[in-house]
Design an enzyme around this catalytic site. Structure first.
Site, PDB file in Angstrom:
ATOM      1  CG  ASP A 184      48.012 -10.615  80.740  1.00 27.52           C
ATOM      2  OD1 ASP A 184      47.345  -9.588  80.914  1.00 27.52           O
ATOM      3  OD2 ASP A 184      48.245 -11.097  79.613  1.00 27.52           O
ATOM      4  CG  HIS A 192      46.024  -3.728  86.426  1.00 23.01           C
ATOM      5  ND1 HIS A 192      46.704  -2.854  85.611  1.00 23.01           N
ATOM      6  CD2 HIS A 192      45.647  -3.005  87.504  1.00 23.01           C
ATOM      7  CE1 HIS A 192      46.743  -1.664  86.177  1.00 23.01           C
ATOM      8  NE2 HIS A 192      46.105  -1.726  87.320  1.00 23.01           N
ATOM      9  CB  THR A 223      43.845  -3.505  72.457  1.00 26.71           C
ATOM     10  OG1 THR A 223      44.478  -2.222  72.432  1.00 26.71           O
ATOM     11  CG2 THR A 223      44.704  -4.483  73.246  1.00 26.71           C
ATOM     12  NE  ARG A 272      60.124  15.416  64.746  1.00 28.82           N
ATOM     13  CZ  ARG A 272      61.187  15.684  64.002  1.00 28.82           C
ATOM     14  NH1 ARG A 272      62.099  16.521  64.436  1.00 28.82           N
ATOM     15  NH2 ARG A 272      61.331  15.131  62.815  1.00 28.82           N
ATOM     16  CB  SER A 324      41.602 -17.950  75.808  1.00 29.61           C
ATOM     17  OG  SER A 324      41.933 -18.166  74.448  1.00 29.61           O
ATOM     18  CB  ILE A 364      52.507 -20.300  94.387  1.00 29.36           C
ATOM     19  CG1 ILE A 364      53.871 -19.667  94.101  1.00 29.36           C
ATOM     20  CG2 ILE A 364      52.679 -21.622  95.125  1.00 29.36           C
ATOM     21  CD1 ILE A 364      54.850 -20.573  93.397  1.00 29.36           C
ATOM     22  CB  VAL A 400      49.237 -18.257  97.960  1.00 28.99           C
ATOM     23  CG1 VAL A 400      50.697 -18.643  98.134  1.00 28.99           C
ATOM     24  CG2 VAL A 400      48.771 -17.360  99.116  1.00 28.99           C
TER      25      VAL A 400
END
EC number: 6.3.4.4
Length: 428
Positions: free
Chosen positions: A13, A41, A130, A144, A305, A333, A415
């Protein structure tokens, strides 16, 4: 010749999707080499938001070849749902833009059933899967008895392998885990339908990627998850079932390590993780909650979360060593803007001693107390900054310390979530 890797340097993440999308502009080919549709993502281009799981991030460009390599486990249903979703939002998908390795393992319905039943059986010792069948599919690969994409395209072979697997899995599901048996005919019909749709996309992707590199094209290898979810170097057993470090690239794509020129590690300006396991710099109070809400720290796939904490430079330094990272990309940032003081971890106190490495034992890691350095924060909003020189001085000091401690250049700073909220400040 240029072949470079984009890897997560934390627990996933970190913003790999955004960074891959950003760097894909320089690439001709984008390759996924491990994992499956368990790693979601988000990529923001202009005013549009795209959520990807299995298909490489380069798919958002018209002129890139996107490769699902042999190290990926492919759920055909999830793949075609993602293709349908992308086409529905205006992204064209064709065999000229997307190819799938004939050696990739297939996620089958029994893998997902096993994943959920085994997780339930673990009780309080669950590992936070998941439930998408990733682990059981990799288990079959190493036992295999897995079914590969090339098997699906040979109907007689597929029928035989499917019959053997369904018989074995049903016995385990019903007699050991107390679940219901799966229907062989239903699975067969569904997957033969997938075979017809999948066939045009299937190739020997290793050859395709090799030829691209030899032709002096630029190839980007896109990692999923992060270093601390690696099956060998992660916080085992709270890890994924594949190698998320640079070592997984060659085996998962069929390209020799000598052909890879650079490796970029992606790290947030702070740390997050999902699920159980030790987290030395975790913030359990108001600051952690503030970072979570401001950074929108909720899973793309699950909505869970994320736990939030200060940046742990011991982790990043470990990622540099394990994956041979040549530079770092620091994301989010902007999320830290507004904090009066910001801390970074530069070591641990353990058994009355100071250590500067990440322990293998979870029991030892749980006993580690972070040693912090404190930095002045920045009130300025940095979301509109587009050059390093325009960044607040306190941000520059923060980035300089990350680079100094890890011994690695910072090549990119993020940013904000959008493609254009990214600045290149050094070579990869």
């Amino acid at each position: 010749m240029s072949a470079f890797i984009v890897l997560g340097a934390q627990w996933g993440d970190e913003g790999k999707g955004k960074m891959t999308d950003y760097l894909a502009e320089e690439a001709n080919v984008v390759v996924r080499f491990q994992g499956g549709n368990n790693a979601g993502h988000t990529v923001v281009v202009g005013d549009k938001e795209y959520k990807l799981r299995l298909i490489p991030s380069g798919i958002l460009y018209e002129d890139k070849l996107n490769v699902i390599g042999n190290g990926v486990v492919v759920d055909p249903k999830a793949l075609f749902e993602e293709i349908e979703y992308l086409e529905g939002v205006g992204v064209k998908i064709s065999p000229e833009k997307l190819i799938v390795s004939d050696r990739a393992q297939l996620i089958m319905p029994y893998h997902k059933v096993l994943d959920k039943l085994k997780e339930k059986a673990r009780g309080k010792n669950d590992i936070g899967t998941t439930g998408r069948g990733i682990g059981p599919c990799y288990t079959d690969k190493f036992e295999r008895c897995g079914i590969r994409v090339c098997d699906l395209l040979h109907e007689d072979v597929f029928i035989e392998k499917l019959r053997e697997n369904v018989e074995m899995k049903n016995a385990y599901i019903t007699k050991v885990l107390g679940g219901e048996a799966l229907n062989f005919d239903e699975i067969l019909d569904e997957y033969l339908g997938f075979a017809k749709k999948l066939r045009p996309f299937v190739q020997d992707t290793s050859v395709k990627v090799y030829d691209a590199i030899k032709a002096d094209k630029t190839v980007l290898f896109e990692g999923a998850q992060g270093m601390l979810l690696d099956i060998d170097y992660g916080t085992y057993p709270y890890v994924t079932s594949s190698n998320t470090t640079a070592g997984g690239v060659s085996s998962g794509s069929g390209i020799g390590p000598n052909m890879i020129t650079n490796a970029v590690g992606i790290t947030k300006a702070y740390t997050t993780r999902v699920g159980k396991g030790p987290f030395p710099t975790e913030l359990l109070g108001e600051t952690g909650d503030w970072i979570r809400e401001k950074g929108h720290e909720y899973g793309v796939n699950t909505g869970r979360s994320r736990r939030c904490g200060w940046l742990d430079l011991v982790i990043i330094k470990t990622a540099v060593r394990v994956s041979g990272l040549t530079s770092l990309a620091v994301t989010k940032i902007d999320t830290l803007a507004g904090l009066e003081k910001i801390k970074v971890c530069v070591g641990y106190k353990f058994n009355d001693t100071v250590i500067d490495y990440f322990p293998a034992s979870l029991e030892d890691l749980a006993e580690c107390e972070p040693i912090y350095e404190e930095f002045d924060g920045w009130d300025d909003s940095v979301a509109d900054v587009r050059s390093y020189d325009e960044l607040p001085e306190n941000v520059k000091k923060y980035l300089a310390r990350i680079s100094e401690f890890t011994g690695t250049r910072i090549s990119i700073v993020g940013v904000g979530p959008k493609r254009d909220q990214t600045m290149r400040i050094d070579n990869l």
